[in-house]
Design a protein around this motif. Sequence first.
Motif, mmCIF file in Angstrom:
data_model
loop_
_atom_site.group_PDB
_atom_site.id
_atom_site.type_symbol
_atom_site.label_atom_id
_atom_site.label_comp_id
_atom_site.label_asym_id
_atom_site.label_seq_id
_atom_site.Cartn_x
_atom_site.Cartn_y
_atom_site.Cartn_z
ATOM 1 N N GLU A 23 -36.279 32.013 24.800
ATOM 2 C CA GLU A 23 -35.100 32.199 23.461
ATOM 3 C C GLU A 23 -35.344 30.712 22.671
ATOM 4 O O GLU A 23 -35.723 31.116 20.999
ATOM 5 C CB GLU A 23 -34.336 33.338 23.764
ATOM 6 C CG GLU A 23 -34.397 34.290 23.685
ATOM 7 C CD GLU A 23 -34.772 35.088 22.392
ATOM 8 O OE1 GLU A 23 -34.931 34.610 21.980
ATOM 9 O OE2 GLU A 23 -35.155 36.092 23.015
ATOM 10 N N GLU A 24 -35.220 30.258 23.952
ATOM 11 C CA GLU A 24 -34.427 28.425 23.198
ATOM 12 C C GLU A 24 -35.722 27.963 22.390
ATOM 13 O O GLU A 24 -35.279 27.499 21.286
ATOM 14 C CB GLU A 24 -33.694 27.538 23.496
ATOM 15 C CG GLU A 24 -32.967 28.104 24.087
ATOM 16 C CD GLU A 24 -31.397 28.346 22.635
ATOM 17 O OE1 GLU A 24 -31.476 27.177 21.816
ATOM 18 O OE2 GLU A 24 -31.100 29.144 22.421
ATOM 19 N N PHE A 25 -36.938 27.888 23.254
ATOM 20 C CA PHE A 25 -37.679 27.378 22.613
ATOM 21 C C PHE A 25 -38.887 27.980 21.711
ATOM 22 O O PHE A 25 -38.730 27.880 20.624
ATOM 23 C CB PHE A 25 -39.127 27.771 24.313
ATOM 24 C CG PHE A 25 -40.073 26.281 23.484
ATOM 25 C CD1 PHE A 25 -40.630 25.914 24.078
ATOM 26 C CD2 PHE A 25 -41.388 27.325 22.903
ATOM 27 C CE1 PHE A 25 -41.813 24.937 24.002
ATOM 28 C CE2 PHE A 25 -42.544 26.420 22.336
ATOM 29 C CZ PHE A 25 -42.646 25.050 22.833
ATOM 30 N N ALA A 26 -38.786 28.822 21.648
ATOM 31 C CA ALA A 26 -38.749 30.215 20.649
ATOM 32 C C ALA A 26 -38.110 29.891 18.928
ATOM 33 O O ALA A 26 -38.699 29.373 18.212
ATOM 34 C CB ALA A 26 -38.357 31.964 20.427
ATOM 35 N N ARG A 27 -37.027 29.447 19.282
ATOM 36 C CA ARG A 27 -35.709 29.445 18.524
ATOM 37 C C ARG A 27 -36.496 28.104 17.748
ATOM 38 O O ARG A 27 -36.391 27.205 16.110
ATOM 39 C CB ARG A 27 -34.218 29.068 18.412
ATOM 40 C CG ARG A 27 -33.549 28.997 17.439
ATOM 41 C CD ARG A 27 -31.896 28.773 17.747
ATOM 42 N NE ARG A 27 -31.001 27.861 18.696
ATOM 43 C CZ ARG A 27 -30.857 27.006 18.444
ATOM 44 N NH1 ARG A 27 -31.005 26.778 17.089
ATOM 45 N NH2 ARG A 27 -30.897 26.002 19.672
ATOM 46 N N GLY A 28 -37.011 27.254 17.990
ATOM 47 C CA GLY A 28 -36.685 25.668 18.160
ATOM 48 C C GLY A 28 -38.198 26.127 17.251
ATOM 49 O O GLY A 28 -38.576 25.577 16.525
#
Length: 179
Positions: A23-28
């Motif tokens: 999710e954090e990778f996707a957000r970035g």
Amino acid sequence: MSKSVLIISTSPRKGGNSDTLAEEFARGARETGNQVEKIVLYDKAIGFCKGCLACQKSKRCVIHDDADTIAQKMLTADVIVFATPIYYYEMCGQMKTMLDRANPLYPADYAFRDIYLLAAAADADKSAMDGAIKGLEGWIACFEKARLAGTVFGGGADAIGTIQGNPALDEAYEMGKRV
């Protein structure tokens, strides 16, 4: 230039720690204008590869389940991100099965170049993910235009939610921004 980013979250647990990294990778990646699709495997029907190699001619799997659909999405993605929990110092079985089922991509004109690996483990030592890296690198070696572009390790995450506050979340976010 906007890229097509496919994130495959392989944890068998909904909301697991590796999925949180995804999710954090996707957000970035989204924040920098990329097209991001995340697929979670925990609710997918994925059978084991039969080793028939029919896919080497047809470029499609003879098993028509979710893995066949996912492999077709992998074919057109510019970037593929795998997120896995580390089980027994290796990628989870769901990820390995998906890699095996991506065999139809081998003879195809695939788009992906950069592959990323996000991993969470109970063990806090980064070497806990060495087996998963080696396994993924073996798959990548079959695709001469692809490379392992980066890894993120979230150690010491032994139960759902224990990844919170781990520096790996920021690393995954920043890596996603650099896609």
